[in-house]
Design an enzyme around this catalytic site. Structure first.
Site, PDB file in Angstrom:
ATOM      1  N   HIS A 202       0.806  -1.228   0.000  1.00 34.47           N
ATOM      2  CA  HIS A 202       0.000   0.000   0.000  1.00 34.47           C
ATOM      3  C   HIS A 202       0.835   1.272   0.000  1.00 34.47           C
ATOM      4  O   HIS A 202       0.304   2.360  -0.181  1.00 34.47           O
ATOM      5  CB  HIS A 202      -0.948   0.038   1.202  1.00 34.47           C
ATOM      6  CG  HIS A 202      -0.235   0.234   2.507  1.00 34.47           C
ATOM      7  ND1 HIS A 202       0.312  -0.802   3.217  1.00 34.47           N
ATOM      8  CD2 HIS A 202       0.023   1.355   3.227  1.00 34.47           C
ATOM      9  CE1 HIS A 202       0.876  -0.339   4.310  1.00 34.47           C
ATOM     10  NE2 HIS A 202       0.724   0.971   4.347  1.00 34.47           N
TER      11      HIS A 202
HETATM   12  C1  UD1 Z   1      -1.892   5.586   5.244  1.00 33.62           C
HETATM   13  C2  UD1 Z   1      -0.604   6.114   5.859  1.00 33.62           C
HETATM   14  C3  UD1 Z   1       0.446   5.001   5.874  1.00 33.62           C
HETATM   15  C4  UD1 Z   1      -0.087   3.778   6.578  1.00 33.62           C
HETATM   16  C5  UD1 Z   1      -1.409   3.369   5.954  1.00 33.62           C
HETATM   17  C6  UD1 Z   1      -2.016   2.234   6.723  1.00 33.62           C
HETATM   18  C7  UD1 Z   1      -0.133   8.495   5.469  1.00 33.62           C
HETATM   19  C8  UD1 Z   1       0.687   9.462   4.728  1.00 33.62           C
HETATM   20  N1  UD1 Z   1      -0.049   7.214   5.066  1.00 33.62           N
HETATM   21  O1  UD1 Z   1      -1.602   5.241   3.899  1.00 33.62           O
HETATM   22  O2  UD1 Z   1       1.590   5.458   6.582  1.00 33.62           O
HETATM   23  O3  UD1 Z   1       0.852   2.739   6.452  1.00 33.62           O
HETATM   24  O4  UD1 Z   1      -2.325   4.464   5.969  1.00 33.62           O
HETATM   25  O5  UD1 Z   1      -2.927   1.508   5.964  1.00 33.62           O
HETATM   26  O6  UD1 Z   1      -0.834   8.853   6.378  1.00 33.62           O
HETATM   27  N2  UD1 Z   1      -8.823   4.838   0.544  1.00 33.62           N
HETATM   28  C9  UD1 Z   1     -10.091   4.317   0.428  1.00 33.62           C
HETATM   29  N3  UD1 Z   1     -10.773   4.031   1.576  1.00 33.62           N
HETATM   30  C10 UD1 Z   1     -10.268   4.216   2.813  1.00 33.62           C
HETATM   31  C11 UD1 Z   1      -8.977   4.744   2.915  1.00 33.62           C
HETATM   32  C12 UD1 Z   1      -8.263   5.054   1.786  1.00 33.62           C
HETATM   33  O7  UD1 Z   1     -10.600   4.135  -0.674  1.00 33.62           O
HETATM   34  O8  UD1 Z   1     -10.948   3.907   3.813  1.00 33.62           O
HETATM   35  C13 UD1 Z   1      -8.067   5.135  -0.689  1.00 33.62           C
HETATM   36  C14 UD1 Z   1      -8.303   6.547  -1.215  1.00 33.62           C
HETATM   37  O9  UD1 Z   1      -8.270   6.512  -2.605  1.00 33.62           O
HETATM   38  C15 UD1 Z   1      -7.085   7.291  -0.704  1.00 33.62           C
HETATM   39  C16 UD1 Z   1      -6.009   6.226  -0.751  1.00 33.62           C
HETATM   40  O10 UD1 Z   1      -6.671   5.016  -0.411  1.00 33.62           O
HETATM   41  O11 UD1 Z   1      -6.756   8.416  -1.474  1.00 33.62           O
HETATM   42  C17 UD1 Z   1      -4.852   6.464   0.193  1.00 33.62           C
HETATM   43  O12 UD1 Z   1      -5.321   6.604   1.537  1.00 33.62           O
HETATM   44  P1  UD1 Z   1      -4.454   7.433   2.593  1.00 33.62           P
HETATM   45  O13 UD1 Z   1      -5.092   7.348   3.921  1.00 33.62           O
HETATM   46  O14 UD1 Z   1      -4.141   8.782   2.066  1.00 33.62           O
HETATM   47  O15 UD1 Z   1      -3.081   6.675   2.609  1.00 33.62           O
HETATM   48  P2  UD1 Z   1      -2.748   5.131   2.832  1.00 33.62           P
HETATM   49  O16 UD1 Z   1      -2.118   4.611   1.598  1.00 33.62           O
HETATM   50  O17 UD1 Z   1      -3.937   4.424   3.369  1.00 33.62           O
HETATM   51  N1  UDP Z   2      -3.986  -5.671   8.422  1.00 33.35           N
HETATM   52  C1  UDP Z   2      -5.296  -6.144   8.503  1.00 33.35           C
HETATM   53  N2  UDP Z   2      -5.912  -6.494   7.334  1.00 33.35           N
HETATM   54  C2  UDP Z   2      -5.303  -6.423   6.122  1.00 33.35           C
HETATM   55  C3  UDP Z   2      -3.970  -5.933   6.057  1.00 33.35           C
HETATM   56  C4  UDP Z   2      -3.340  -5.554   7.234  1.00 33.35           C
HETATM   57  O1  UDP Z   2      -5.857  -6.251   9.583  1.00 33.35           O
HETATM   58  O2  UDP Z   2      -5.929  -6.756   5.119  1.00 33.35           O
HETATM   59  C5  UDP Z   2      -3.321  -5.293   9.674  1.00 33.35           C
HETATM   60  C6  UDP Z   2      -2.000  -5.979   9.908  1.00 33.35           C
HETATM   61  O3  UDP Z   2      -2.192  -7.265  10.472  1.00 33.35           O
HETATM   62  C7  UDP Z   2      -1.318  -5.008  10.854  1.00 33.35           C
HETATM   63  C8  UDP Z   2      -1.819  -3.654  10.380  1.00 33.35           C
HETATM   64  O4  UDP Z   2      -2.987  -3.928   9.600  1.00 33.35           O
HETATM   65  O5  UDP Z   2      -1.748  -5.215  12.193  1.00 33.35           O
HETATM   66  C9  UDP Z   2      -0.801  -2.948   9.567  1.00 33.35           C
HETATM   67  O6  UDP Z   2      -1.382  -1.843   8.973  1.00 33.35           O
HETATM   68  P1  UDP Z   2      -0.984  -1.333   7.525  1.00 33.35           P
HETATM   69  O7  UDP Z   2      -0.288  -2.392   6.783  1.00 33.35           O
HETATM   70  O8  UDP Z   2      -2.219  -0.759   6.932  1.00 33.35           O
HETATM   71  O9  UDP Z   2      -0.037  -0.098   7.860  1.00 33.35           O
HETATM   72  P2  UDP Z   2       1.474   0.067   8.342  1.00 33.35           P
HETATM   73  O10 UDP Z   2       1.729  -0.872   9.456  1.00 33.35           O
HETATM   74  O11 UDP Z   2       2.352  -0.140   7.166  1.00 33.35           O
HETATM   75  O12 UDP Z   2       1.544   1.500   8.755  1.00 33.35           O
END
Ligand code: UD1
Ligand code: UDP
Length: 374
Positions: A202
């Site tokens: 992601h």
């Molecule tokens: C964010 C965090 C990242 C973390 C991750 C956990 C920042 C800069 N990044 O990344 O550090 O590892 O969360 O998962 O804060 N979207 C949906 N539905 C949702 C959420 C997101 O469709 O419920 C889509 C949207 O198109 C959005 C994109 O995902 O623009 C990115 O979401 P965003 O929260 O900006 O960043 P993550 O990649 O989720």
């Molecule tokens: N996770 C989850 N479902 C998924 C993918 C990840 O519950 O489909 C959990 C995973 O087990 C861990 C956490 O989400 O506990 C990690 O979050 P993510 O990978 O979104 O973000 P990061 O740790 O890179 O910030």
């Protein structure tokens, strides 16, 4: 103590699941959700499955461009914090919600605690590194997982208010493990009955870059095992946008619940991921991990020999898809003993933190913003 916890993204909900329980034994916690993650599978599902108290406030910020998102969170968070007037604000990790929570708190003169402080990938091209460095430098209480984080902070001149606590993700892992298997649906049981790898992706550095995303998924073509791939919404969007088709060896799923994810992690042959949380869980479960990033802040798992850095190098990833990396016999305790949440709360109750809270209250009482009268 009156504590506001600011959360917004999946790993923050997972961490707050364990921390809230301990904090609420003796203190009043108010949970503020920025709305950064909002799909049921990315947010509400975790609150239900892990029994996390419902957020008291949801700012509903949603998806925006990077600068805009932090700006909108700040705009909405500031009056909420002003009204709630807590003793302390707690943020976690390195997301945009972390940074917004930290900036909003300090702009109002509120003491700030940062859980998972002192982590560094030293890659300032990623928003996570900027968020964690900025947050550490304005936090009053820095709750770190291990002694290496203490040294990294000291090298940046941050020496006071640092407490070694262990990792709350490990606390939750130990607590949730007995319930994980039973959470698997019959379909997931069936899927996991044959050897497989687990894949998650992601990070913007991978999924916003068509060449990197294409190289990573291509590495699984012709794989000897299936790769189960719960797809983050960002990644689904980008695969469609770039017109990248998954090879048949990759089995895509909607994002999973935490318990289902733990069960699948434990049974996986190899975990391929760009997630910090998943890489740590691979270590907790003693499953070999290949990190799909050029750098990681979890260097301790790499140094221990349980995690390999592959970036988006198709050849390297393919090599580990075909031949799982060999793992050492030693598996040192890198993330504490499962009591991190207790240590964090003890640090928040320390005489230094209490003195800080009292002094910040005094300062706030003597201040009046000129904007308030305008
Ligand atoms: C964010 C965090 C990242 C973390 C991750 C956990 C920042 C800069 N990044 O990344 O550090 O590892 O969360 O998962 O804060 N979207 C949906 N539905 C949702 C959420 C997101 O469709 O419920 C889509 C949207 O198109 C959005 C994109 O995902 O623009 C990115 O979401 P965003 O929260 O900006 O960043 P993550 O990649 O989720
Ligand atoms: N996770 C989850 N479902 C998924 C993918 C990840 O519950 O489909 C959990 C995973 O087990 C861990 C956490 O989400 O506990 C990690 O979050 P993510 O990978 O979104 O973000 P990061 O740790 O890179 O910030």
């Amino acid at each position: 103590m009156r504590v506001v916890s600011v959360v917004g993204a999946r790993p923050e909900f997972i961490q707050v699941a364990v921390l809230s329980r301990v904090l609420r034994r003796r203190h009043h916690e108010i949970l503020v959700h920025t709305g950064q993650h909002y799909d049921a599978a990315m947010s509400a599902g975790f609150f239900d499955q892990l029994g996390i108290p419902q957020p008291d406030v949801n700012l509903g910020v949603g998806s925006l461009g990077p600068g805009e998102q932090v700006g909108e969170m700040l705009r909405k968070l500031s009056p909420v914090l002003e009204r709630l007037d807590p003793d302390l604000v707690v943020v976690r990790g390195d997301t945009n919600s972390t940074l917004a929570g930290a900036l909003a708190a300090k702009a109002l003169g509120l003491p700030l605690a940062h859980v998972e402080a002192g982590m560094r990938s030293y890659d300032k091209s990623t928003p996570e590194e900027l968020n964690r460095v900025a947050t550490d430098h304005i936090a009053d209480v820095l709750l770190v997982t291990d002694g290496e984080a203490v040294e990294r902070l000291a090298a940046e001149g941050i020496r006071s208010g640092v407490h070694v606590c262990g990792d709350v993700m490990y606390d939750l892992y130990l607590q949730a493990l007995p319930r994980a298997e039973a959470a698997l649906s019959p379909a997931l049981h069936e899927l996991a009955s044959e050897p497989y790898d687990l894949l998650t992706l992601h990070r913007g550095e991978n999924v916003d870059d068509a060449a990197r995303l294409r190289a990573i998924v291509a590495a699984f073509a012709g794989a000897p095992r299936r790769a189960i791939f719960p797809v983050h919404p960002r990644t689904r969007l980008q695969l469609e946008r770039f017109g990248i088709a998954l090879p048949p060896e990759i089995f895509a799923l909607e994002p999973l619940g935490y318990l289902e994810m733990l069960a699948l992690e434990r049974r996986a042959s190899v975990i391929f991921t760009d997630s910090g949380g998943v890489a740590r869980e691979a270590y907790f479960a003693s499953v070999p991990c290949v990190t799909l990033r050029d750098r990681t802040e979890w260097t301790n798992t790499v140094a221990a020999g349980w995690n390999r850095l592959a970036g988006a190098n198709e050849t390297l990833i393919r090599q580990w898809v075909r031949q799982p990396p060999t793992m050492p016999l030693e598996h040192p305790a890198l993330f504490g003993d499962g009591g991190a949440a207790d240590r964090i709360v003890a640090a928040l109750e320390s005489s230094r933190t209490c003195a800080l809270i009292a002094s910040a209250r005094k300062t706030r009482a003597t201040r009046a913003s000129p904007a308030a009268g305008a």
